[in-house]
Design a protein around this motif. Structure first.
Motif, short mmCIF file in Angstrom:
data_model
loop_
_atom_site.label_atom_id
_atom_site.label_comp_id
_atom_site.label_asym_id
_atom_site.label_seq_id
_atom_site.Cartn_x
_atom_site.Cartn_y
_atom_site.Cartn_z
N TYR A 279 0.64 -1.08 -0.06
CA TYR A 279 -0.02 -0.06 0.10
C TYR A 279 0.75 1.12 0.06
O TYR A 279 1.83 1.16 0.73
CB TYR A 279 -1.00 -0.08 1.13
CG TYR A 279 -1.89 -1.05 0.99
CD1 TYR A 279 -3.07 -0.88 0.31
CD2 TYR A 279 -1.54 -2.53 1.64
CE1 TYR A 279 -4.15 -1.87 0.17
CE2 TYR A 279 -2.66 -3.53 1.42
CZ TYR A 279 -3.99 -3.30 0.77
OH TYR A 279 -4.66 -4.26 0.72
N TYR A 280 0.39 2.25 -0.77
CA TYR A 280 1.19 3.56 -1.07
C TYR A 280 1.67 4.08 0.28
O TYR A 280 2.58 4.38 0.76
CB TYR A 280 0.42 4.43 -1.79
CG TYR A 280 0.79 5.89 -2.18
CD1 TYR A 280 1.93 6.19 -2.94
CD2 TYR A 280 -0.01 6.68 -1.02
CE1 TYR A 280 2.46 7.40 -2.67
CE2 TYR A 280 0.39 8.17 -1.47
CZ TYR A 280 1.43 8.42 -2.26
OH TYR A 280 2.00 9.80 -2.16
N GLU A 281 0.56 4.02 1.41
CA GLU A 281 0.61 4.56 2.42
C GLU A 281 1.81 3.95 3.38
O GLU A 281 2.71 4.79 4.16
CB GLU A 281 -0.55 4.70 3.30
CG GLU A 281 -1.57 5.55 2.68
CD GLU A 281 -2.43 5.03 1.60
OE1 GLU A 281 -2.26 4.03 1.42
OE2 GLU A 281 -3.75 5.53 1.49
N ASP A 282 2.05 2.67 3.16
CA ASP A 282 2.90 2.09 3.98
C ASP A 282 4.25 2.43 3.57
O ASP A 282 5.27 2.28 4.35
CB ASP A 282 2.76 0.50 4.02
CG ASP A 282 1.15 0.17 4.63
OD1 ASP A 282 0.79 1.13 5.01
OD2 ASP A 282 0.90 -0.83 4.10
N ILE A 283 4.42 2.59 2.15
CA ILE A 283 5.85 2.90 1.94
C ILE A 283 6.14 4.24 2.19
O ILE A 283 7.35 4.53 2.53
CB ILE A 283 6.11 2.90 0.17
CG1 ILE A 283 5.18 1.50 -0.53
CG2 ILE A 283 7.14 3.13 -0.24
CD1 ILE A 283 4.94 1.58 -1.97
N ILE A 284 5.38 5.33 2.41
CA ILE A 284 5.54 6.50 2.56
C ILE A 284 5.95 6.67 3.88
O ILE A 284 6.95 7.39 4.35
CB ILE A 284 4.09 7.42 2.43
CG1 ILE A 284 3.70 7.51 1.04
CG2 ILE A 284 4.49 8.77 3.26
CD1 ILE A 284 4.10 8.95 0.55
#
Ligand SMILES: *[C@@H]1O[C@H](CO)[C@@H](O)[C@H](O)[C@H]1NC(C)=O
Ligand SMILES: *[C@@H]1O[C@H](CO)[C@@H](O)[C@H](O)[C@H]1NC(C)=O
Ligand SMILES: *[C@@H]1O[C@H](CO)[C@@H](O)[C@H](O)[C@H]1NC(C)=O
Ligand SMILES: *[C@@H]1O[C@H](CO)[C@@H](O)[C@H](O)[C@H]1NC(C)=O
Ligand SMILES: *[C@@H]1O[C@H](CO)[C@@H](O)[C@H](O)[C@H]1NC(C)=O
Length: 346
Positions: A279-284
């Protein structure tokens, strides 16, 4: 894949005939000599058979004999390849295994940014959204043809690293034929030994805002008359983020529900692939996720960088024109969690 170890039976009959009385000495010597000759004959035959085997199985088999095999866990063997591109030679890296991958995503979910991160690695080559061209996804045969060409590594884009690529892939949006042909594509990916990285965005509301803002810029061309989906400076990001879309509150809940179902159906349909769900948020929030990605792709782990700059960095109420309406529409629904979902870091 075969070619690991040959299964020839031991050629020598080891069991003696039991209980026979010994023949006279000269006969014994003769028999031993005869046996020696027989052994030589057998070995000679075996050598000849082996070299014939190599010739018949062509270059790939031969390379595997010559290459020192790197250690690969047995369950990953189907996902490791030694491609032979026609357009160039893999040269000193021809013995390095290559993993095929595909990034499966949706528009405005950070996949463009993710791809620039991957391409900052010297051994990863991710070749963009190759199915944005309609003729390549017209029907399943044009899809398979495109994929075959791509995974032969005869696909040269600016992302090409040529001979020392160890992970080779592209990104594929769900609405580019991926879900329309999911059964055939699933069997292709598993047969071909392709690893799948699903990259989605948890906060569907933020994604929707990004979609609307990007659609607006397609017409408005706010950056000196060019439309940009990704930017490389804070100034550009600021200009694009100035536009605040107005969300259609009447369709908002069904819109979010449809997108969530689309992602869920996709994960279900492709649950038998070798895969990683991101998930994008997790990479951020946690860049260590990128180390796991590199392990998944079998490349040496290093720090990945991107020149892209995030466009929407403000809290949600600053991004939407009719925030009050949006807030009260979602407030008491299962999607209330999206209202304070901050995926930005300052
Ligand atoms: C598939 O699409 C291609 C165009 O991309 C076309 O040339 C071909 O005839 C189509 N094949 C079938 C079986 O429809
Ligand atoms: C990665 O690329 C470098 C050259 O850029 C090469 O020396 C190395 O062997 C490659 N590693 C793998 C795992 O292919
Ligand atoms: C737009 O063009 C002007 C002058 O040509 C330049 O100074 C400015 O940096 C450009 N802005 C962007 C966002 O590209
Ligand atoms: C994959 O999902 C289907 C439902 O769509 C389920 O029946 C099946 O057990 C799942 N398989 C695995 C390996 O999780
Ligand atoms: C939800 O809406 C109610 C009334 O409009 C408000 O009192 C409450 O603070 C809101 N909750 C959140 C989490 O915004």
């Amino acid at each position: 894949m075969d070619g690991f170890g040959n299964n020839l039976q031991h050629p020598y009959p080891l069991k003696g005939s039991k209980g026979a009385s010994l023949p006279p000495r000269p006969t014994l010597v003769f028999l031993i000599a005869l046996f020696g000759l027989y052994v030589c004959y057998l070995s000679f035959n075996q050598i000849r058979m082996e070299s014939k085997h190599v010739e018949e199985n062509g270059a790939q088999e031969q390379d595997e004999h010559v290459c020192a095999k790197p250690y690969v866990p047995s369950e990953e063997l189907p996902y490791v390849h030694f491609p032979k591109p026609k357009g160039y030679s893999r040269a000193e890296c021809s013995c390095n295994p290559v993993r095929f991958f595909v990034i499966v995503s949706m528009q405005r979910s950070g996949s463009g940014w993710f791809e620039t991160l991957l391409n900052s690695h010297p051994n990863i080559s991710s070749n963009g959204e190759i199915f944005n061209r309609v003729d390549r996804r017209q029907n399943i045969s044009s899809i398979v043809q495109t994929l075959d060409k791509l995974y032969d590594l005869d696909w040269l884009t600016s992302a090409a690293k040529n001979e020392c690529t160890a992970a080779f892939g592209f990104k594929w949006m769900l609405n580019q034929g991926f879900m329309d042909h999911h059964d055939e594509i699933l069997s292709y990916l598993n047969k071909k030994g392709v690893s799948v990285i699903f990259l989605f965005r948890r906060n569907t509301l933020r994604r929707l805002i990004s979609v609307l803002a990007n659609n607006y810029d397609r017409d408005a061309k706010q950056l000196n008359g060019t439309h940009k989906s990704h930017v490389h400076s804070e100034e550009e990001a600021e200009i694009l983020a100035k536009f605040k879309p107005e969300l259609d509150v009447s369709t908002l809940v069904s819109n979010i529900r449809d997108v969530e179902k689309y992602m869920g159906d996709c994960l279900d349909s492709f649950n038998t692939t070798r895969r990683m769900i991101l998930y994008y948020e997790d990479i951020i929030r946690n860049r260590n996720v990128l180390f796991q990605v590199q392990e998944f792709l079998g490349v040496p782990v290093r720090k990945l960088v991107s020149r892209q700059v995030k466009i929407h960095t403000r809290p949600l109420p600053d991004l939407v024109r009719n925030w009050e309406d949006v807030n009260s529409r979602l407030n008491r629904t299962e999607y209330a969690r999206f209202l304070d979902g901050a995926d930005y870091v300052k």
